[in-house]
Design a protein around this motif. Structure first.
Motif, short mmCIF file in Angstrom:
data_model
loop_
_atom_site.label_atom_id
_atom_site.label_comp_id
_atom_site.label_asym_id
_atom_site.label_seq_id
_atom_site.Cartn_x
_atom_site.Cartn_y
_atom_site.Cartn_z
N GLY A 1 0.82 -1.20 0.00
CA GLY A 1 0.00 0.00 0.00
C GLY A 1 0.85 1.25 0.00
O GLY A 1 0.49 2.26 -0.57
N PHE A 2 2.02 1.18 0.64
CA PHE A 2 2.91 2.34 0.70
C PHE A 2 3.92 2.29 -0.44
O PHE A 2 3.98 3.18 -1.28
N GLY A 3 4.69 1.21 -0.47
CA GLY A 3 5.67 1.09 -1.55
C GLY A 3 6.74 0.08 -1.20
O GLY A 3 6.68 -0.57 -0.15
N ALA A 4 7.72 -0.05 -2.07
CA ALA A 4 8.79 -1.02 -1.86
C ALA A 4 10.14 -0.37 -2.08
O ALA A 4 10.33 0.41 -3.02
N PHE A 5 11.06 -0.67 -1.16
CA PHE A 5 12.44 -0.22 -1.30
C PHE A 5 13.26 -1.40 -1.80
O PHE A 5 13.08 -2.52 -1.34
N SER A 6 14.18 -1.13 -2.71
CA SER A 6 15.07 -2.20 -3.16
C SER A 6 16.43 -1.58 -3.46
O SER A 6 16.59 -0.36 -3.43
N PRO B 1 35.02 13.61 -18.92
CA PRO B 1 34.47 14.33 -20.07
C PRO B 1 35.38 15.46 -20.55
O PRO B 1 35.31 15.89 -21.70
N ARG B 2 36.23 15.96 -19.66
CA ARG B 2 37.09 17.06 -20.08
C ARG B 2 38.31 16.57 -20.86
O ARG B 2 38.62 17.08 -21.92
N SER B 3 38.96 15.55 -20.31
CA SER B 3 40.21 15.11 -20.96
C SER B 3 40.00 13.90 -21.86
O SER B 3 40.88 13.56 -22.65
N GLY B 4 38.82 13.26 -21.75
CA GLY B 4 38.58 12.08 -22.57
C GLY B 4 39.31 10.85 -22.05
O GLY B 4 39.23 9.77 -22.63
N GLU B 5 39.97 11.03 -20.95
CA GLU B 5 40.78 9.96 -20.34
C GLU B 5 39.86 8.89 -19.72
O GLU B 5 38.90 9.22 -19.04
N PRO B 6 40.09 7.60 -19.97
CA PRO B 6 39.24 6.57 -19.35
C PRO B 6 39.50 6.49 -17.85
O PRO B 6 40.65 6.55 -17.43
N VAL B 7 38.42 6.36 -17.07
CA VAL B 7 38.58 6.19 -15.63
C VAL B 7 37.77 4.98 -15.17
O VAL B 7 36.68 4.73 -15.68
N HIS B 8 38.32 4.26 -14.21
CA HIS B 8 37.61 3.10 -13.69
C HIS B 8 36.57 3.55 -12.69
O HIS B 8 36.86 4.29 -11.77
N ILE B 9 35.31 3.15 -12.90
CA ILE B 9 34.25 3.47 -11.93
C ILE B 9 33.86 2.18 -11.24
O ILE B 9 33.47 1.21 -11.89
N ALA B 10 34.00 2.16 -9.92
CA ALA B 10 33.77 0.94 -9.15
C ALA B 10 32.29 0.56 -9.14
O ALA B 10 31.42 1.40 -9.35
N GLU B 11 32.04 -0.69 -8.90
CA GLU B 11 30.69 -1.20 -8.71
C GLU B 11 30.01 -0.43 -7.58
O GLU B 11 30.65 -0.10 -6.59
N LYS B 12 28.74 -0.11 -7.74
CA LYS B 12 28.04 0.50 -6.61
C LYS B 12 26.59 0.08 -6.56
O LYS B 12 26.06 -0.51 -7.50
N TYR B 13 25.97 0.36 -5.42
CA TYR B 13 24.58 -0.02 -5.18
C TYR B 13 23.75 1.22 -4.93
O TYR B 13 24.17 2.12 -4.22
N ALA B 14 22.58 1.27 -5.54
CA ALA B 14 21.72 2.43 -5.38
C ALA B 14 20.37 2.02 -4.81
O ALA B 14 19.71 1.14 -5.35
N PRO B 15 19.96 2.66 -3.69
CA PRO B 15 18.64 2.37 -3.15
C PRO B 15 17.57 2.96 -4.06
O PRO B 15 17.78 3.99 -4.70
N PHE B 16 16.44 2.30 -4.11
CA PHE B 16 15.40 2.63 -5.06
C PHE B 16 14.05 2.49 -4.38
O PHE B 16 13.87 1.59 -3.56
N PHE B 17 13.11 3.37 -4.67
CA PHE B 17 11.77 3.27 -4.08
C PHE B 17 10.72 3.31 -5.17
O PHE B 17 10.79 4.11 -6.10
N LYS B 18 9.75 2.41 -5.06
CA LYS B 18 8.63 2.41 -5.99
C LYS B 18 7.36 2.53 -5.16
O LYS B 18 7.12 1.71 -4.26
N ALA B 19 6.56 3.55 -5.42
CA ALA B 19 5.34 3.76 -4.65
C ALA B 19 4.36 2.62 -4.91
O ALA B 19 4.26 2.10 -6.02
N GLY B 20 3.63 2.23 -3.87
CA GLY B 20 2.63 1.16 -3.98
C GLY B 20 1.36 1.68 -4.65
O GLY B 20 1.17 2.89 -4.79
N LYS B 21 0.52 0.74 -5.03
CA LYS B 21 -0.68 1.10 -5.77
C LYS B 21 -1.58 2.04 -4.98
O LYS B 21 -2.06 3.04 -5.50
#
Lengths: 107, 98
Positions: free
Chosen positions: B47-52, B64-84
Motif C-alpha cells: 500500500g505504501f511502496g517497496a524499497f530495493s 568528459p574534459r580530458s577524454g581519459e578513461p577512468v575506472h568506476i567501481a561497482e556501486k549499489y543504489a537504493p530505489f523506491f517504488k510507490a505502492g498502488k
C-alpha cells in the motif's frame, strides 16, 4: 543477494524488541508513520527524513504513449507520482555493506 | 514535513510516552529499512511502496574534459517504488486542468 523480503511485521518486530512495547502497539506505530508520510505526500508536501532520504511529489504532464502490443497511440493522463531521493548517509551505508560483501564473495 | 514534525505528531497522539521514546521508535523504523537494504534485501510495505537496491556494475567511464578513461567501481543504489494505494491516493482528486 539475500532473497528475503522485509515487511511491516519485521519493522514492528524491531520496535517491539528494542523498545519493549507490545507487538500490537509497535505495529500501530509503523502504520502511523507510513500513514503520516502518505498523507503529507497526498497534500503535495515533501517529506524529509534526515539521514534516510526525501520523498517528493512530481507532476507529470499529459503525454502520448503507445500500446506496445498493438502499436496504437494512447494518451497518458496527467498524474502525480512519488519520487524518492536517498540521502548520502543511506547510500554510503548500503554501499559500505554490499561492496564489502561482493568483494568477499569474489575471493 | 520533516522527521521532527512527524515525531511531534506521534508524540501528541501518545501523551503516555516520552517524546524521546517516539523519536527512538521513528529512528528504529528507518534504521530497520536501512539494515535490510544493507543486507541486499527488499523492503515491501504493501500500500505504501517497496524499497530495493539496484547494483550498478563497475564500468570504464570517461573524464568528459580530458577524454581519459577512468575506472568506476561497482556501486549499489537504493530505489523506491510507490505502492498502488499511495499512487491512487495521489491521483484521487481530479488533476488541475492543464
Amino acid at each position: 543477494m539475500a532473497g528475503k523480503t522485509t515487511t511491516r511485521a519485521d519493522l514492528a518486530d524491531a520496535v517491539h524488541r528494542e523498545m519493549g512495547i507490545s507487538r500490537n502497539e509497535s505495529a500501530g506505530f509503523v502504520e502511523r508513520i507510513l500513514e503520516e508520510i502518505s498523507g503529507a505526500l497526498e497534500n503535495g508536501e515533501t517529506v524529509k527524513i534526515s539521514s534516510f532520504g526525501t520523498f517528493s511529489v512530481r507532476d507529470k504532464k499529459l503525454r502520448m504513449g503507445r500500446n506496445p502490443k498493438t502499436g496504437e497511440e494512447v494518451p497518458i493522463t496527467p498524474r502525480r507520482v512519488v519520487a524518492f531521493r536517498a540521502s548520502h548517509v543511506l547510500k554510503d551505508n548500503i554501499n559500505a555493506a554490499l561492496v564489502r560483501d561482493s568483494a568477499t564473495a569474489a575471493e | 514535513m520533516i522527521k521532527s514534525e512527524l515525531v511531534q505528531k506521534l508524540a501528541d497522539e501518545n501523551p503516555n510516552l516520552f517524546h524521546r521514546d517516539i523519536e527512538r521508535i521513528v529512528s528504529i523504523v528507518f534504521q530497520e529499512i536501512e539494515n535490510a537494504l544493507a543486507r541486499g534485501e527488499r523492503v515491501e510495505l504493501r500500500g505504501f511502496g517497496a524499497f530495493s537496491v539496484k547494483r550498478r556494475p563497475a564500468r570504464i567511464g570517461r573524464n568528459p574534459r580530458s577524454g581519459e578513461p577512468v575506472h568506476i567501481a561497482e556501486k549499489y543504489a537504493p530505489f523506491f517504488k510507490a505502492g498502488k494505494e499511495l499512487r491512487d491516493r495521489l491521483n484521487r482528486r481530479a488533476p488541475a486542468a492543464s
